[in-house]
Design a protein around this motif. Structure first.
Motif, PDB file in Angstrom:
ATOM      1  N   CYS A 106     -61.204  30.811  -1.113  1.00  0.00           N
ATOM      2  CA  CYS A 106     -62.639  30.818  -1.415  1.00  0.00           C
ATOM      3  C   CYS A 106     -62.851  31.339  -2.832  1.00  0.00           C
ATOM      4  O   CYS A 106     -61.945  31.903  -3.457  1.00  0.00           O
ATOM      5  N   LEU A 107     -64.063  31.147  -3.326  1.00  0.00           N
ATOM      6  CA  LEU A 107     -64.409  31.583  -4.679  1.00  0.00           C
ATOM      7  C   LEU A 107     -64.277  33.086  -4.821  1.00  0.00           C
ATOM      8  O   LEU A 107     -63.825  33.583  -5.861  1.00  0.00           O
ATOM      9  N   GLU A 108     -64.659  33.824  -3.779  1.00  0.00           N
ATOM     10  CA  GLU A 108     -64.573  35.278  -3.839  1.00  0.00           C
ATOM     11  C   GLU A 108     -63.132  35.750  -4.039  1.00  0.00           C
ATOM     12  O   GLU A 108     -62.868  36.666  -4.833  1.00  0.00           O
ATOM     13  N   GLY A 109     -62.189  35.125  -3.327  1.00  0.00           N
ATOM     14  CA  GLY A 109     -60.788  35.507  -3.472  1.00  0.00           C
ATOM     15  C   GLY A 109     -60.264  35.215  -4.863  1.00  0.00           C
ATOM     16  O   GLY A 109     -59.545  36.038  -5.459  1.00  0.00           O
ATOM     17  N   ALA A 110     -60.609  34.053  -5.400  1.00  0.00           N
ATOM     18  CA  ALA A 110     -60.162  33.699  -6.749  1.00  0.00           C
ATOM     19  C   ALA A 110     -60.766  34.638  -7.782  1.00  0.00           C
ATOM     20  O   ALA A 110     -60.079  35.102  -8.703  1.00  0.00           O
ATOM     21  N   LEU A 111     -62.062  34.932  -7.639  1.00  0.00           N
ATOM     22  CA  LEU A 111     -62.724  35.817  -8.599  1.00  0.00           C
ATOM     23  C   LEU A 111     -62.144  37.219  -8.534  1.00  0.00           C
ATOM     24  O   LEU A 111     -61.928  37.866  -9.575  1.00  0.00           O
ATOM     25  N   SER A 112     -61.859  37.710  -7.342  1.00  0.00           N
ATOM     26  CA  SER A 112     -61.238  39.033  -7.202  1.00  0.00           C
ATOM     27  C   SER A 112     -59.903  39.083  -7.934  1.00  0.00           C
ATOM     28  O   SER A 112     -59.593  40.062  -8.633  1.00  0.00           O
ATOM     29  N   PHE A 113     -59.115  38.022  -7.788  1.00  0.00           N
ATOM     30  CA  PHE A 113     -57.812  37.974  -8.444  1.00  0.00           C
ATOM     31  C   PHE A 113     -57.966  37.965  -9.964  1.00  0.00           C
ATOM     32  O   PHE A 113     -57.269  38.705 -10.682  1.00  0.00           O
ATOM     33  N   VAL A 114     -58.859  37.135 -10.467  1.00  0.00           N
ATOM     34  CA  VAL A 114     -59.047  37.017 -11.917  1.00  0.00           C
ATOM     35  C   VAL A 114     -59.530  38.337 -12.503  1.00  0.00           C
ATOM     36  O   VAL A 114     -58.984  38.828 -13.502  1.00  0.00           O
ATOM     37  N   LEU A 115     -60.542  38.930 -11.892  1.00  0.00           N
ATOM     38  CA  LEU A 115     -61.091  40.178 -12.428  1.00  0.00           C
ATOM     39  C   LEU A 115     -60.092  41.320 -12.341  1.00  0.00           C
ATOM     40  O   LEU A 115     -59.971  42.128 -13.276  1.00  0.00           O
ATOM     41  N   ALA A 116     -59.376  41.408 -11.240  1.00  0.00           N
ATOM     42  CA  ALA A 116     -58.405  42.496 -11.076  1.00  0.00           C
ATOM     43  C   ALA A 116     -57.311  42.425 -12.126  1.00  0.00           C
ATOM     44  O   ALA A 116     -56.886  43.458 -12.666  1.00  0.00           O
ATOM     45  N   ASN A 117     -56.871  41.221 -12.429  1.00  0.00           N
ATOM     46  CA  ASN A 117     -55.817  41.081 -13.435  1.00  0.00           C
ATOM     47  C   ASN A 117     -56.326  41.285 -14.855  1.00  0.00           C
ATOM     48  O   ASN A 117     -55.531  41.585 -15.744  1.00  0.00           O
ATOM     49  N   ARG A 118     -57.628  41.117 -15.067  1.00  0.00           N
ATOM     50  CA  ARG A 118     -58.196  41.418 -16.374  1.00  0.00           C
ATOM     51  C   ARG A 118     -58.435  42.919 -16.548  1.00  0.00           C
ATOM     52  O   ARG A 118     -58.310  43.447 -17.661  1.00  0.00           O
ATOM     53  N   LEU A 119     -58.777  43.599 -15.467  1.00  0.00           N
ATOM     54  CA  LEU A 119     -59.213  44.999 -15.573  1.00  0.00           C
ATOM     55  C   LEU A 119     -58.129  46.022 -15.222  1.00  0.00           C
ATOM     56  O   LEU A 119     -58.351  47.214 -15.385  1.00  0.00           O
ATOM     57  N   GLU A 120     -57.000  45.583 -14.760  1.00  0.00           N
ATOM     58  CA  GLU A 120     -55.961  46.539 -14.362  1.00  0.00           C
ATOM     59  C   GLU A 120     -55.473  47.351 -15.556  1.00  0.00           C
ATOM     60  O   GLU A 120     -55.546  46.915 -16.709  1.00  0.00           O
ATOM     61  N   ASP A 121     -54.991  48.530 -15.261  1.00  0.00           N
ATOM     62  CA  ASP A 121     -54.306  49.351 -16.257  1.00  0.00           C
ATOM     63  C   ASP A 121     -53.182  50.099 -15.547  1.00  0.00           C
ATOM     64  O   ASP A 121     -53.017  49.967 -14.330  1.00  0.00           O
ATOM     65  N   PRO A 122     -52.377  50.856 -16.252  1.00  0.00           N
ATOM     66  CA  PRO A 122     -51.213  51.492 -15.619  1.00  0.00           C
ATOM     67  C   PRO A 122     -51.550  52.413 -14.449  1.00  0.00           C
ATOM     68  O   PRO A 122     -50.699  52.653 -13.585  1.00  0.00           O
ATOM     69  N   THR A 123     -52.777  52.940 -14.414  1.00  0.00           N
ATOM     70  CA  THR A 123     -53.126  53.863 -13.332  1.00  0.00           C
ATOM     71  C   THR A 123     -54.056  53.240 -12.286  1.00  0.00           C
ATOM     72  O   THR A 123     -54.329  53.865 -11.262  1.00  0.00           O
ATOM     73  N   LEU A 124     -54.542  52.044 -12.545  1.00  0.00           N
ATOM     74  CA  LEU A 124     -55.403  51.342 -11.600  1.00  0.00           C
ATOM     75  C   LEU A 124     -54.847  49.932 -11.462  1.00  0.00           C
ATOM     76  O   LEU A 124     -55.132  49.049 -12.266  1.00  0.00           O
ATOM     77  N   LEU A 125     -54.019  49.738 -10.462  1.00  0.00           N
ATOM     78  CA  LEU A 125     -53.235  48.512 -10.345  1.00  0.00           C
ATOM     79  C   LEU A 125     -54.081  47.334  -9.869  1.00  0.00           C
ATOM     80  O   LEU A 125     -55.076  47.494  -9.159  1.00  0.00           O
ATOM     81  N   ALA A 126     -53.639  46.125 -10.247  1.00  0.00           N
ATOM     82  CA  ALA A 126     -54.350  44.913  -9.858  1.00  0.00           C
ATOM     83  C   ALA A 126     -54.423  44.775  -8.345  1.00  0.00           C
ATOM     84  O   ALA A 126     -55.447  44.344  -7.802  1.00  0.00           O
ATOM     85  N   THR A 127     -53.372  45.140  -7.651  1.00  0.00           N
ATOM     86  CA  THR A 127     -53.375  45.018  -6.185  1.00  0.00           C
ATOM     87  C   THR A 127     -54.441  45.912  -5.553  1.00  0.00           C
ATOM     88  O   THR A 127     -55.082  45.530  -4.570  1.00  0.00           O
ATOM     89  N   GLN A 128     -54.641  47.100  -6.133  1.00  0.00           N
ATOM     90  CA  GLN A 128     -55.694  47.983  -5.638  1.00  0.00           C
ATOM     91  C   GLN A 128     -57.072  47.400  -5.913  1.00  0.00           C
ATOM     92  O   GLN A 128     -57.962  47.428  -5.060  1.00  0.00           O
ATOM     93  N   LEU A 129     -57.236  46.876  -7.113  1.00  0.00           N
ATOM     94  CA  LEU A 129     -58.537  46.321  -7.488  1.00  0.00           C
ATOM     95  C   LEU A 129     -58.873  45.084  -6.660  1.00  0.00           C
ATOM     96  O   LEU A 129     -60.036  44.880  -6.286  1.00  0.00           O
ATOM     97  N   ILE A 130     -57.881  44.253  -6.383  1.00  0.00           N
ATOM     98  CA  ILE A 130     -58.127  43.055  -5.569  1.00  0.00           C
ATOM     99  C   ILE A 130     -58.680  43.452  -4.204  1.00  0.00           C
ATOM    100  O   ILE A 130     -59.641  42.853  -3.704  1.00  0.00           O
TER     101      ILE A 130
END
Length: 387
Positions: A106-130
């Motif tokens: 779904c669009l929500e899943g894709a958007l979560s993935f895109v945003l998480a990978n743009r906003l991740e940093d060493p202390t806030l991982l993409a997997t957590q943000l997703i």
């Protein structure tokens, strides 16, 4: 919300030819719920399922309205179709497109993935943000509707955004807006520290600083986005378009409710600065580089530093037409004013609120036998550039 967990939208059928969302007070309409999940409905998908405002009505309700029923989510279907085509066209991007779009349901899943990978940093991982982003979007009907209306705003108003997938994958204005929406939900849920952490990261990555407590409507276009600042108590209505460098800030003198309120359908030009707890009326246009310190009436055009009302916009909201330039009748009015003042022996009026005299105004002044040297030169352009 349907039993399948999918977003439900409402269709109102009005025999008078108008379609509106439920709750608009139209007693002649009949409403029914429709699901956006292909597994929940058997009717074929129709591309005509669009919010009313996209089809030409700038007075659409914020309630979820559609023009026709459809099986599935037409925006998500379009994104997948575009991604498949681009993967075949550019094989080097196939892995990126699969991971960002084609591997999701779904669009929500894709958007979560895109945003998480743009906003991740060493202390806030993409997997957590997703996980955080998915939880917020899948449990909030308003944000699920807004991400679709925003996508349509980008595609419909930005000539450089030819596909829905481009907004989802590449446009930081869209990314920053949807990231703000998630932070706003978290703020309202009491997760204020997490919301502020996201705000800080959004500012670092996208150069867009929106306080998570600010209230922003749907169908919003953040064109370019760079340098945009929106303060804590600001309110932005539906269908508003904001160019790069816009500031909705406080004056530094007040506490509490201290930021601007932007009406539905307004257009804020590049670099416009609007300060204090003031109102920009519905359908108003603020010229690029203007400094607004007082209320701006609905459907008016404000220009300059400090901004002054110099005319009125067309019937259609400027945020939808994206017409940044002043109309010919405005320049004719200015030229006529010069002629009247000179014939009455009055001192010449200086256009202190315009910045480079338009060639059209030069011509009108010339044909009116008015010396352009009597005009203080500066820049007049309501948009990011003369077009």
């Amino acid at each position: 919300m349907a039993s399948c967990g999918c977003l439900v939208v409402e269709k109102v059928e009005d025999h008078g030819g108008d379609a509106r969302g439920k709750g608009n007070g139209n007693g002649n309409g009949r409403a029914r719920a429709e699901c956006w999940c292909g597994s929940c409905a058997g009717a074929s998908r129709l591309e005509t399922m669009f919010p009313i405002y996209v089809m030409g009505s700038s007075r659409a309700s914020s309630a979820p309205g559609v023009l026709d029923s459809a099986a599935g989510d037409p925006i998500w279907e379009a994104v997948k179709s575009e991604a498949k085509f681009e993967a075949e066209k550019e094989p080097i991007l196939s892995s990126f497109l699969y991971a960002s779009v084609l591997s999701h349901d779904c669009l929500e899943g894709a958007l979560s993935f895109v945003l998480a990978n743009r906003l991740e940093d060493p202390t806030l991982l993409a997997t957590q943000l997703i996980d955080i982003f998915n939880d917020v979007m899948m449990n909030n009907v308003d944000i699920r509707r807004s991400i679709r209306l925003d996508a349509q705003a980008f595609k419909g108003r930005d000539p450089s955004c030819a596909q829905y997938s481009w907004a989802l994958l590449y446009l930081k204005g869209y990314h920053s807006l949807q990231s703000y929406r998630i932070a706003h939900v978290l703020w309202n849920q009491g997760h204020k520290v997490l919301a502020l952490a996201l705000q800080s990261r959004i500012s670092e990555v996208f150069a867009v600083d929106i306080h998570p407590a600010a209230k922003i409507g749907e169908g919003i276009l953040l064109d370019h986005g760079t340098g945009l600042v929106i303060g804590e108590t600001a309110v932005v209505g539906n269908w508003v378009s904001l160019m790069q460098g816009v500031t909705l800030g406080g004056t530094g003198k007040e506490h509490g409710d201290r930021h601007p309120k932007i009406g539905q359908g307004a257009l804020l030009g590049a670099g416009a600065t609007i300060l204090g707890n003031i109102s920009v009326g519905e359908g108003a246009m603020i010229a690029a580089g203007s400094l607004v310190l007082k209320d701006v009436p609905p459907h008016s055009m404000a220009v300059g530093n400090p901004a002054k009302v110099v005319g009125y916009t067309e019937k259609e909201d400027p945020s939808l037409s994206m017409k940044h330039d002043a109309r010919r009748d405005y320049f004719e009015h200015v030229a006529g004013s010069f002629a009247d003042d000179r014939s009455n022996g009055e001192s010449p009026i200086y256009l202190e609120h315009v910045c480079a005299l338009s060639p059209l105004l030069h011509s009108l002044l010339f044909y009116s036998n008015i010396r352009t040297s009597s005009v203080q030169e500066g820049v007049f352009c309501a948009g990011s550039a003369m077009k």
